[in-house]
Write a protein that holds these residues in place. Structure first.
Motif, PDB file in Angstrom:
ATOM      1  N   GLY A  35       0.820  -1.210   0.000  1.00 49.85           N
ATOM      2  CA  GLY A  35       0.000   0.000   0.000  1.00 49.85           C
ATOM      3  C   GLY A  35       0.849   1.253   0.000  1.00 49.85           C
ATOM      4  N   PHE A  36       0.199   2.375   0.305  1.00 47.96           N
ATOM      5  CA  PHE A  36       0.883   3.667   0.303  1.00 47.96           C
ATOM      6  C   PHE A  36       2.080   3.674   1.247  1.00 47.96           C
ATOM      7  CE2 PHE A  36       1.411   7.816   2.380  1.00 47.96           C
ATOM      8  CZ  PHE A  36       1.848   8.550   1.302  1.00 47.96           C
ATOM      9  N   LEU A  37       1.879   3.240   2.491  1.00 49.49           N
ATOM     10  CA  LEU A  37       2.970   3.263   3.457  1.00 49.49           C
ATOM     11  C   LEU A  37       4.086   2.310   3.077  1.00 49.49           C
ATOM     12  CD1 LEU A  37       1.147   3.562   6.898  1.00 49.49           C
ATOM     13  CD2 LEU A  37       2.505   5.280   5.718  1.00 49.49           C
ATOM     14  N   GLY A  38       3.746   1.158   2.540  1.00 50.61           N
ATOM     15  CA  GLY A  38       4.775   0.221   2.100  1.00 50.61           C
ATOM     16  C   GLY A  38       5.633   0.792   0.997  1.00 50.61           C
ATOM     17  N   ARG A  39       4.999   1.452   0.047  1.00 44.82           N
ATOM     18  CA  ARG A  39       5.757   2.092  -1.036  1.00 44.82           C
ATOM     19  C   ARG A  39       6.562   3.276  -0.511  1.00 44.82           C
ATOM     20  NH1 ARG A  39       0.747   1.719  -3.820  1.00 44.82           N
ATOM     21  NH2 ARG A  39       0.620   3.967  -3.631  1.00 44.82           N
ATOM     22  N   LEU A  40       6.004   4.018   0.441  1.00 41.25           N
ATOM     23  CA  LEU A  40       6.710   5.166   1.010  1.00 41.25           C
ATOM     24  C   LEU A  40       7.987   4.725   1.709  1.00 41.25           C
ATOM     25  CD1 LEU A  40       6.788   8.199   1.803  1.00 41.25           C
ATOM     26  CD2 LEU A  40       5.526   7.556   3.844  1.00 41.25           C
ATOM     27  N   PHE A  41       7.890   3.692   2.531  1.00 43.21           N
ATOM     28  CA  PHE A  41       9.063   3.232   3.265  1.00 43.21           C
ATOM     29  C   PHE A  41      10.031   2.461   2.371  1.00 43.21           C
ATOM     30  CE2 PHE A  41       6.701   4.653   6.782  1.00 43.21           C
ATOM     31  CZ  PHE A  41       7.552   4.729   7.869  1.00 43.21           C
ATOM     32  N   GLY A  42       9.616   2.088   1.178  1.00 46.47           N
ATOM     33  CA  GLY A  42      10.489   1.407   0.233  1.00 46.47           C
ATOM     34  C   GLY A  42      11.274   2.353  -0.652  1.00 46.47           C
ATOM     35  N   CYS A  43      10.958   3.626  -0.613  1.00 48.64           N
ATOM     36  CA  CYS A  43      11.628   4.608  -1.472  1.00 48.64           C
ATOM     37  C   CYS A  43      12.331   5.640  -0.594  1.00 48.64           C
ATOM     38  CB  CYS A  43      10.597   5.291  -2.371  1.00 48.64           C
ATOM     39  SG  CYS A  43      11.286   6.622  -3.378  1.00 48.64           S
ATOM     40  N   PHE A  44      13.651   5.631  -0.606  1.00 49.39           N
ATOM     41  CA  PHE A  44      14.419   6.559   0.228  1.00 49.39           C
ATOM     42  C   PHE A  44      14.091   8.006  -0.127  1.00 49.39           C
ATOM     43  CE2 PHE A  44      17.963   9.133   1.531  1.00 49.39           C
ATOM     44  CZ  PHE A  44      18.307   8.620   2.777  1.00 49.39           C
ATOM     45  N   TYR A  45      13.946   8.290  -1.418  1.00 48.37           N
ATOM     46  CA  TYR A  45      13.682   9.662  -1.850  1.00 48.37           C
ATOM     47  C   TYR A  45      12.365  10.181  -1.272  1.00 48.37           C
ATOM     48  CZ  TYR A  45      17.259   8.688  -5.387  1.00 48.37           C
ATOM     49  OH  TYR A  45      18.413   8.359  -6.039  1.00 48.37           O
ATOM     50  N   CYS A  46      11.324   9.387  -1.369  1.00 46.47           N
ATOM     51  CA  CYS A  46      10.009   9.794  -0.859  1.00 46.47           C
ATOM     52  C   CYS A  46      10.023   9.934   0.652  1.00 46.47           C
ATOM     53  CB  CYS A  46       8.949   8.775  -1.263  1.00 46.47           C
ATOM     54  SG  CYS A  46       8.840   8.490  -3.042  1.00 46.47           S
ATOM     55  N   LEU A  47      10.631   8.975   1.313  1.00 45.03           N
ATOM     56  CA  LEU A  47      10.664   8.987   2.770  1.00 45.03           C
ATOM     57  C   LEU A  47      11.469  10.167   3.302  1.00 45.03           C
ATOM     58  CD1 LEU A  47       9.731   7.457   5.275  1.00 45.03           C
ATOM     59  CD2 LEU A  47      11.784   6.036   5.080  1.00 45.03           C
ATOM     60  N   SER A  48      12.510  10.572   2.571  1.00 44.28           N
ATOM     61  CA  SER A  48      13.317  11.705   3.040  1.00 44.28           C
ATOM     62  C   SER A  48      12.502  13.002   3.067  1.00 44.28           C
ATOM     63  CB  SER A  48      14.567  11.884   2.177  1.00 44.28           C
ATOM     64  OG  SER A  48      14.251  12.389   0.898  1.00 44.28           O
ATOM     65  N   LEU A  49      11.561  13.141   2.158  1.00 44.46           N
ATOM     66  CA  LEU A  49      10.694  14.327   2.188  1.00 44.46           C
ATOM     67  C   LEU A  49       9.864  14.364   3.470  1.00 44.46           C
ATOM     68  CD1 LEU A  49       9.471  14.551  -1.489  1.00 44.46           C
ATOM     69  CD2 LEU A  49      10.708  16.318  -0.235  1.00 44.46           C
ATOM     70  N   TRP A  50       9.328  13.217   3.857  1.00 43.25           N
ATOM     71  CA  TRP A  50       8.511  13.161   5.073  1.00 43.25           C
ATOM     72  C   TRP A  50       9.346  13.330   6.327  1.00 43.25           C
ATOM     73  CZ3 TRP A  50       3.328  13.299   5.105  1.00 43.25           C
ATOM     74  CH2 TRP A  50       2.684  13.071   3.896  1.00 43.25           C
ATOM     75  N   CYS A  51      10.568  12.811   6.329  1.00 45.05           N
ATOM     76  CA  CYS A  51      11.442  12.966   7.498  1.00 45.05           C
ATOM     77  C   CYS A  51      11.985  14.392   7.606  1.00 45.05           C
ATOM     78  CB  CYS A  51      12.599  11.980   7.431  1.00 45.05           C
ATOM     79  SG  CYS A  51      12.122  10.265   7.695  1.00 45.05           S
ATOM     80  N   ALA A  52      12.136  15.072   6.482  1.00 43.29           N
ATOM     81  CA  ALA A  52      12.676  16.430   6.493  1.00 43.29           C
ATOM     82  C   ALA A  52      11.652  17.464   6.955  1.00 43.29           C
ATOM     83  CB  ALA A  52      13.196  16.809   5.111  1.00 43.29           C
ATOM     84  N   ALA A  53      10.376  17.175   6.789  1.00 41.93           N
ATOM     85  CA  ALA A  53       9.337  18.163   7.109  1.00 41.93           C
ATOM     86  C   ALA A  53       9.364  18.605   8.574  1.00 41.93           C
ATOM     87  CB  ALA A  53       7.963  17.631   6.715  1.00 41.93           C
ATOM     88  N   PRO A  54       9.362  17.697   9.557  1.00 46.16           N
ATOM     89  CA  PRO A  54       9.379  18.179  10.942  1.00 46.16           C
ATOM     90  C   PRO A  54      10.689  18.863  11.330  1.00 46.16           C
ATOM     91  CG  PRO A  54       9.417  15.777  10.896  1.00 46.16           C
ATOM     92  CD  PRO A  54       9.211  16.246   9.491  1.00 46.16           C
ATOM     93  N   VAL A  55      11.795  18.432  10.733  1.00 47.95           N
ATOM     94  CA  VAL A  55      13.079  19.073  11.027  1.00 47.95           C
ATOM     95  C   VAL A  55      13.083  20.495  10.472  1.00 47.95           C
ATOM     96  CG1 VAL A  55      15.575  18.949  10.682  1.00 47.95           C
ATOM     97  CG2 VAL A  55      14.266  16.858  11.069  1.00 47.95           C
TER      98      VAL A  55
END
Length: 92
Positions: A35-55
């Motif tokens: 699903g969405f979360l599985g694909r999100l955690f499988g793509c470093f590029y996508c996940l980095s956007l989500w991790c960078a937002a709170p920082v």
């Protein structure tokens, strides 16, 4: 910016490629499936956007500064990942 970039890279790499203690993160990624979360955690590029937002929100000041910082932190994390060559960081 440097410390924020390192923090984003570390968090993203942990969530994307590491097993974590007692294999918790590996099992979490497996349970997410395709699903969405599985694909999100499988793509470093996508996940980095989500991790960078709170920082970016925490260290930025003002809307435009935070938006630009968000993209810069994600880009720096991607460059660090590509420089280390630890794991494949390709689009799914």
């Amino acid at each position: 910016l440097v410390v924020g970039s390192l923090a984003v890279w570390r968090a993203t790499h942990l969530l994307h490629a590491e097993d974590g203690p007692w294999d918790l993160l590996r099992r979490m990624r497996q349970r997410m499936g395709a699903g969405f979360l599985g694909r999100l955690f499988g793509c470093f590029y996508c996940l980095s956007l989500w991790c960078a937002a709170p920082v970016a929100y925490a260290i930025g000041s003002g809307l435009w500064h935070r938006v630009l910082l968000w993209l810069a932190l994600s880009g720096a994390a991607i460059l660090l990942e590509r420089a280390t060559g630890e794991s494949p960081a390709q689009f799914e």
